[in-house]
Write an enzyme that holds these catalytic residues in place. Structure first.
Site, PDB file in Angstrom:
ATOM      1  N   ARG A 178     -28.490  -5.512 -21.189  1.00 31.92           N
ATOM      2  CA  ARG A 178     -29.030  -6.586 -20.416  1.00 31.92           C
ATOM      3  C   ARG A 178     -30.112  -6.913 -20.748  1.00 31.92           C
ATOM      4  O   ARG A 178     -31.093  -7.520 -19.805  1.00 31.92           O
ATOM      5  CB  ARG A 178     -28.385  -6.614 -18.817  1.00 31.92           C
ATOM      6  CG  ARG A 178     -26.901  -6.707 -18.772  1.00 31.92           C
ATOM      7  CD  ARG A 178     -26.253  -7.761 -19.393  1.00 31.92           C
ATOM      8  NE  ARG A 178     -24.646  -7.598 -19.057  1.00 31.92           N
ATOM      9  CZ  ARG A 178     -23.845  -7.235 -19.961  1.00 31.92           C
ATOM     10  NH1 ARG A 178     -24.291  -6.979 -21.173  1.00 31.92           N
ATOM     11  NH2 ARG A 178     -22.769  -6.933 -19.826  1.00 31.92           N
ATOM     12  N   SER A 227     -22.529 -12.679 -12.489  1.00 27.87           N
ATOM     13  CA  SER A 227     -22.858 -11.401 -11.809  1.00 27.87           C
ATOM     14  C   SER A 227     -24.317 -11.288 -11.321  1.00 27.87           C
ATOM     15  O   SER A 227     -25.159 -11.719 -12.077  1.00 27.87           O
ATOM     16  CB  SER A 227     -22.665 -10.262 -12.717  1.00 27.87           C
ATOM     17  OG  SER A 227     -21.284 -10.324 -13.174  1.00 27.87           O
ATOM     18  N   GLU A 297     -29.528  -9.223 -11.874  1.00 32.91           N
ATOM     19  CA  GLU A 297     -29.083  -9.823 -13.586  1.00 32.91           C
ATOM     20  C   GLU A 297     -29.330 -11.242 -13.386  1.00 32.91           C
ATOM     21  O   GLU A 297     -29.641 -11.822 -14.403  1.00 32.91           O
ATOM     22  CB  GLU A 297     -27.676  -9.426 -13.602  1.00 32.91           C
ATOM     23  CG  GLU A 297     -27.134  -9.934 -15.113  1.00 32.91           C
ATOM     24  CD  GLU A 297     -25.737  -9.299 -15.485  1.00 32.91           C
ATOM     25  OE1 GLU A 297     -24.994  -9.979 -16.027  1.00 32.91           O
ATOM     26  OE2 GLU A 297     -25.507  -8.028 -14.959  1.00 32.91           O
TER      27      GLU A 297
END
Length: 314
Positions: A178, A227, A297
């Site tokens: 990520r 998310s 995130e």
């Protein structure tokens, strides 16, 4: 008597463009959470050359923020100063050449997966489970169902803050979980993705399975942002959130989904502050319960209204 000073409007300080410039653009209309204040100016470039010329010619002190379709974005209630760049239709093409998919940064991940499927390219099915654009996927090395964008990326094209165009490989981008290591002011404009050959019917079946799994496990019909927190390997964020008693936790109009507790949802009247405070309260409770510090995130940008106080950012 002195003559009062007149400030030049921000839009008049910007270089001439072929695309569209708009003052006071309402960002809540273009984000999935449907919250947040306005942009001082929104720029929708006509093409890559228009974007490069704008970045080269804009005032050096002018803040620039890039957004995609707003699927993984929380714009704060005070809005965004400077110029918000949004890549529209000219950046949404996805075509197959020499067994690879050439996609604009504004192309929806789902559309890229469908283009690959129709051309018998397997390995990009995971993109059908990521709500967003290729540009956003590159910026955060998005992934799902065991595959990340770096696993299928040949190269990407990006424009730096001075308007210079670069072609970079995954190694040069320093992509990790990520995360993309390129400077924040670099703007992705396109990517080349390569996977393996496959049967279109088998690929379509796999994509259907992914779509069904998403619908069963995620609140995809709610105003959400995907998310909320990255998985702190080897743990899974939703399990830590659930264990800390945060499933269904509500602050104002914001709630951690009962269906998937790593998803925040706007129940209808949430502010960006409600959502951010909820996320920080979840982080606090998880840290207290398990000792793990969750990392956002969802990308949070812009200014808060007044003197709102939020817990420590991460």
């Amino acid at each position: 008597m002195s003559t009062p000073k007149h400030h030049t409007p921000l839009i008049d300080r910007l270089p001439k463009v072929r695309g569209k410039l708009r003052e006071g653009a309402q960002l809540a209309k273009v984000t999935w959470f449907q919250v947040g204040g306005p942009a001082d100016v929104m720029f929708r470039p006509e093409d890559e050359a228009d974007l490069a010329a704008f970045l080269k010619g804009k005032p050096a002190d002018m803040p620039v923020t890039v957004i995609g379709v707003g699927s993984n974005l929380l714009v704060r209630d005070g809005g965004i100063r400077g110029v918000v760049i949004r890549l529209g239709r000219p950046f949404t093409d996805a075509v197959v050449e020499d067994g690879a998919v050439h996609a604009g940064a504004g192309a929806l991940d789902l559309n890229v997966a469908q283009t690959a499927q129709m051309n018998g390219i397997a390995g990009l099915e995971f993109l059908s489970g990521i709500p967003g654009t290729i540009g956003g996927a590159l910026r955060m090395n998005a992934g799902a169902y065991g595959t990340e964008i770096k696993d299928v990326l040949v190269s990407a094209t990006a424009i730096d803050g001075s308007g210079n165009i670069h072609t970079v490989t995954p190694d040069e981008m320093n992509m990790t979980y990520r995360h993309c290591g390129l400077p924040e002011d670099w703007i992705f404009t396109s990517a080349i993705l390569r996977a393996s050959s496959g049967d279109p019917e088998d690929i379509a079946k796999r994509m259907d399975e992914i779509q069904k799994a998403r619908a069963e496990s995620q609140p995809i019909k709610s105003r959400t942002g995907g998310s909320t927190f990255a998985n702190p390997v080897p743990d899974r964020a939703w399990e830590l959130i659930d264990a800390a008693g945060c499933r269904g936790l509500t602050i104002g109009g914001a709630q951690m989904s009962e269906q998937h507790c790593n998803f925040m949802i706007n129940k209808g009247d949430a502010t960006a502050l409600d959502l951010e405070q909820l996320g920080e309260e979840v982080r606090r409770r998880v840290k207290e319960h398990s000792g793990v510090e969750l990392r956002w995130e969802i990308r949070r940008i812009g200014e808060r209204l007044g003197h709102s106080i939020i817990g420590k950012d991460a």
